[in-house]
Write an enzyme that holds these catalytic residues in place. Structure first.
Site, PDB file in Angstrom:
ATOM      1  N   GLY A  76       0.794  -1.220   0.000  1.00  0.00           N
ATOM      2  CA  GLY A  76       0.000   0.000   0.000  1.00  0.00           C
ATOM      3  C   GLY A  76       0.827   1.271   0.000  1.00  0.00           C
ATOM      4  N   ASP A  77       2.140   1.145   0.062  1.00  0.00           N
ATOM      5  CA  ASP A  77       3.010   2.318   0.107  1.00  0.00           C
ATOM      6  C   ASP A  77       3.050   2.998  -1.263  1.00  0.00           C
ATOM      7  OD1 ASP A  77       5.349   3.736   1.682  1.00  0.00           O
ATOM      8  OD2 ASP A  77       6.087   3.343  -0.342  1.00  0.00           O
ATOM      9  N   VAL A  78       2.708   4.276  -1.292  1.00  0.00           N
ATOM     10  CA  VAL A  78       2.623   5.007  -2.560  1.00  0.00           C
ATOM     11  C   VAL A  78       3.991   5.117  -3.220  1.00  0.00           C
ATOM     12  CG1 VAL A  78       2.056   7.224  -3.619  1.00  0.00           C
ATOM     13  CG2 VAL A  78       0.578   6.279  -1.830  1.00  0.00           C
TER      14      VAL A  78
ATOM     15  N   LEU B  41       6.497   3.001  -3.032  1.00  0.00           N
ATOM     16  CA  LEU B  41       6.831   1.714  -3.629  1.00  0.00           C
ATOM     17  C   LEU B  41       6.047   1.498  -4.915  1.00  0.00           C
ATOM     18  CD1 LEU B  41       8.297  -0.988  -3.550  1.00  0.00           C
ATOM     19  CD2 LEU B  41       6.502  -1.854  -2.012  1.00  0.00           C
TER      20      LEU B  41
END
Length: 278
Positions: free
Chosen positions: A232-234, A236
């Site tokens: 969910g990391d933008v 990444l």
């Protein structure tokens, strides 16, 4: 240990307000048995043949401090099998470009968790500036270095004292309240070394202010777990979009497919992809 690129380590730690780097030597502040010490790490080798000289300003705690440094700087396990693994994947070129880059851990589990909370949902430059204010306000000075504060200091602080650093009301509450849980013995971070990723997540997610992103960063940079993939990391997602020249932000399903390709070392894929957009 090979390949091991100490220059890459210095590049990453150069942004850390706790670290001093001079002439290829890193000065690292640590608490050893609640005693503040400074450990000096100097590279004397090459990427292909790494070697280091480690010294400590406190002889009494030198042995334990060096053992901690070994874990923090990734000297306890070789990067070679990880590099070899990714030579067989679609991240081959990325791992060639960043060959020998270790995942350097945060110096302390408590400060790692607090730092993750400070960094939640803000730009990296702002995050480092707030972290520096936090350490300079509540930490202890060791010569020309500052060492991160202990939970007891923050547990006794008011929310307003943290708000004065330009932290949000909620983050101020989270940081003080979590520090109080640790002081009261209701949250035992050191015991998490023996827990599975799932068990760590279960404990931390029950605490107000800690979500999946914070847990994943704590697993990666606090506990050094090798297979963390914060899908969910933008940042990444953006790195994957750019690296693979996608015409869209990868979906959750696509992120799961990427993780499966990179296991059991998804943490390194995550870290190298982040590095690719820095």
């Amino acid at each position: 240990m090979t390949p091991y690129d100490f220059t890459r380590v210095c590049e990453r730690l150069a942004r850390d307000p706790l670290v001093r780097i001079q002439h290829n030597e890193i000065a690292v502040p640590l608490y050893v048995k609640e005693t503040p010490v400074v450990v000096y790490v100097k590279s004397t080798g090459t990427k292909e043949k790494p070697s280091f000289v480690v010294s400590c300003d406190n002889e009494q705690h030198k042995e334990e401090a060096i053992a901690r440094i070994s874990l923090i700087f990734h000297w306890d396990r070789s990067l070679a099998p990880i590099h070899d693994h990714f030579m067989q994947t679609n991240l081959r070129d990325l791992f060639i470009a960043h060959e020998g880059t270790p995942i350097v851990l945060e110096f302390d589990l408590y400060f790692c968790l607090i730092k993750c909370i400070i960094h939640q949902q803000i730009h990296m430059k702002v995050a480092y500036r707030l972290t520096e204010r936090f350490v300079h306000t509540f930490g202890e000075r060791l010569g020309d270095l500052y060492i991160y504060p202990r939970p007891e200091r923050i547990a006794n602080a008011s929310y307003d004292e943290l708000r004065a650093l330009s932290l949000s009301e909620r983050k101020a509450q989270y940081i003080v309240d979590i520090s109080r849980l640790i002081v009261e013995g209701k949250l035992r971070l050191e015991e998490m070394h023996s827990l599975s990723d799932e068990e760590v997540a279960k404990q931390l997610l029950s605490i107000r202010g800690i979500g999946p992103w914070t847990v994943q960063n704590f697993l990666l940079f606090g506990l050094g777990r090798p297979n963390v993939f914060p899908k969910g990391d933008v940042g990444l997602q953006r790195a994957i979009e750019r690296w693979f020249q996608l015409d869209h932000r990868p979906t959750a399903k696509e992120m799961d497919e990427f993780r499966q390709m990179w296991e059991p070392y998804a943490s390194y894929a995550t870290f190298y992809l982040w590095r690719s957009i820095e």
